[in-house]
Write a protein that holds these residues in place. Structure first.
Motif, PDB file in Angstrom:
ATOM      1  N   LEU A 222       0.830  -1.206   0.000  1.00 42.48           N
ATOM      2  CA  LEU A 222       0.000   0.000   0.000  1.00 42.48           C
ATOM      3  C   LEU A 222       0.865   1.257   0.000  1.00 42.48           C
ATOM      4  O   LEU A 222       0.572   2.239  -0.693  1.00 42.48           O
ATOM      5  CB  LEU A 222      -0.940  -0.005   1.204  1.00 42.48           C
ATOM      6  N   GLY A 223       1.956   1.221   0.762  1.00 45.10           N
ATOM      7  CA  GLY A 223       2.874   2.353   0.756  1.00 45.10           C
ATOM      8  C   GLY A 223       3.514   2.553  -0.604  1.00 45.10           C
ATOM      9  O   GLY A 223       3.697   3.700  -1.061  1.00 45.10           O
ATOM     10  N   PHE A 224       3.859   1.458  -1.262  1.00 39.96           N
ATOM     11  CA  PHE A 224       4.447   1.538  -2.597  1.00 39.96           C
ATOM     12  C   PHE A 224       3.427   2.108  -3.582  1.00 39.96           C
ATOM     13  O   PHE A 224       3.753   2.978  -4.410  1.00 39.96           O
ATOM     14  CB  PHE A 224       4.907   0.152  -3.029  1.00 39.96           C
ATOM     15  N   LEU A 225       2.179   1.656  -3.483  1.00 34.71           N
ATOM     16  CA  LEU A 225       1.131   2.155  -4.362  1.00 34.71           C
ATOM     17  C   LEU A 225       0.931   3.654  -4.167  1.00 34.71           C
ATOM     18  O   LEU A 225       0.817   4.424  -5.143  1.00 34.71           O
ATOM     19  CB  LEU A 225      -0.173   1.404  -4.100  1.00 34.71           C
ATOM     20  N   SER A 226       0.898   4.100  -2.932  1.00 39.94           N
ATOM     21  CA  SER A 226       0.727   5.525  -2.656  1.00 39.94           C
ATOM     22  C   SER A 226       1.869   6.344  -3.241  1.00 39.94           C
ATOM     23  O   SER A 226       1.652   7.441  -3.781  1.00 39.94           O
ATOM     24  CB  SER A 226       0.641   5.763  -1.147  1.00 39.94           C
ATOM     25  N   ALA A 227       3.088   5.819  -3.162  1.00 39.93           N
ATOM     26  CA  ALA A 227       4.239   6.523  -3.716  1.00 39.93           C
ATOM     27  C   ALA A 227       4.146   6.622  -5.233  1.00 39.93           C
ATOM     28  O   ALA A 227       4.460   7.670  -5.822  1.00 39.93           O
ATOM     29  CB  ALA A 227       5.529   5.808  -3.302  1.00 39.93           C
ATOM     30  N   VAL A 228       3.697   5.546  -5.898  1.00 41.03           N
ATOM     31  CA  VAL A 228       3.560   5.555  -7.351  1.00 41.03           C
ATOM     32  C   VAL A 228       2.518   6.576  -7.793  1.00 41.03           C
ATOM     33  O   VAL A 228       2.684   7.257  -8.817  1.00 41.03           O
ATOM     34  CB  VAL A 228       3.185   4.144  -7.858  1.00 41.03           C
TER      35      VAL A 228
END
Length: 300
Positions: A222-228
């Motif tokens: 989820l953190g990776f998705l938010s960063a993308v």
């Protein structure tokens, strides 16, 4: 001149629904709409041989029916049409080169058998260099909108979510941009979905520190998705975004997430394989089993 939204029509119920959807999309995007009819050559008809009178009549009738449907349901559409002789898949691919996007019909089947996508539509989806949207027979304007307070269909309510299926192993700008723009022109929420699967113990090497079924993996994804998505949120500040990461097979997760959506957006890599162009398992599942219109966006 702005690139048009193109709808392929052949007189079938699904192509009429596609033409109507394309008309609404052209109005939303402030683009012209072009209706295209491409007839297949008869097996014994040689290249360059003129179309028969029957072919010309059927082409004109198919275009007239689609024009009448669009003018009745989308009076604001800036409309023209075109007849193309030749193999339908090849002709539509050529037309798509000049398009903002191309819209084709898919015939809905009952039960859990999904959707019958004809060889022409599959060929265009697998080879087009522009986005292709598949629309099922029976799709109506109210299907894109939330129900009224009393539960009845309405076109005066807000739009249902646009759903974007994203592969965080290869997030593609073309696919993300298409989804954000689709949500923007609708004033809809964008629901971004990523499916992940925990590695099995056999997949972990001696140097791997990952833990099977680690509950923190979902938070990490989820953190990776938010960063993308951060840069895209900044570029589209008016688009409300919901983010979901779910453990499971991407095909199943996306089919569930698209239930009740106005549009599902997925990507397709354009790299040629030895066996020829393919849609990939996730896109294949989407175009056969999702009930709402599906946009397939090609990318490098």
């Amino acid at each position: 001149m702005l690139a048009p939204v193109i709808a392929g029509v052949d007189g079938s119920a699904e192509s009429l629904a596609a033409a109507e959807w394309a008309g609404r999309e052209a109005v939303r995007r402030d683009r012209p709409l072009r209706l295209v009819h491409a007839w297949n050559w008869h097996p014994r008809q040689g290249a360059g041989e003129p179309a028969t009178a029957a072919q010309r009549y059927l082409a004109r009738r198919a275009l007239r029916q689609a024009e009448e449907r669009v003018r009745r349901t989308c009076p604001g559409a800036k409309l023209d049409d075109e007849q193309i002789e030749g193999p339908a898949t090849t002709a539509l691919l050529q037309a798509a080169e000049q398009a903002e996007l191309i819209v084709l019909g898919s015939r809905g089947l009952s039960g859990f058998t999904g959707f019958l996508v004809g060889s022409v539509a599959l060929g265009v989806v697998a080879r087009a260099t522009r986005p292709v949207v598949l629309v099922r027979a029976g799709e109506e304007a109210a299907d894109e909108h939330l129900s009224a307070d009393d539960g009845s269909p309405s076109t005066r309510t807000g739009y249902r979510d646009v759903v974007l299926g994203i592969d965080l192993g290869d997030p593609c700008d073309e696919v993300i941009e298409f989804a954000f723009e689709a949500a923007r022109v609708r004033g809809a929420r964008l629901h971004v979905v990523h499916a992940w699967q925990a590695p099995s113990r056999l997949d972990l090497g001696p140097g791997d520190i990952g833990l099977v079924n680690d509950p923190e993996q979902a938070d990490e994804w989820l953190g990776f998705l938010s960063a993308v998505l951060k840069g895209w949120r900044d570029e589209y500040p008016d688009v409300e975004v919901a983010e979901t990461v779910t453990e499971g097979r991407a095909q199943s997760v996306l089919v569930r997430a698209a239930t009740g959506a106005s549009l599902l957006v997925v990507g397709r890599r354009m790299t040629e394989r030895p066996t020829g162009p393919r849609t990939g398992p996730v896109t294949h599942a989407a175009i056969h089993h999702v009930g709402c219109p599906v946009a397939v966006v090609p990318h490098e």
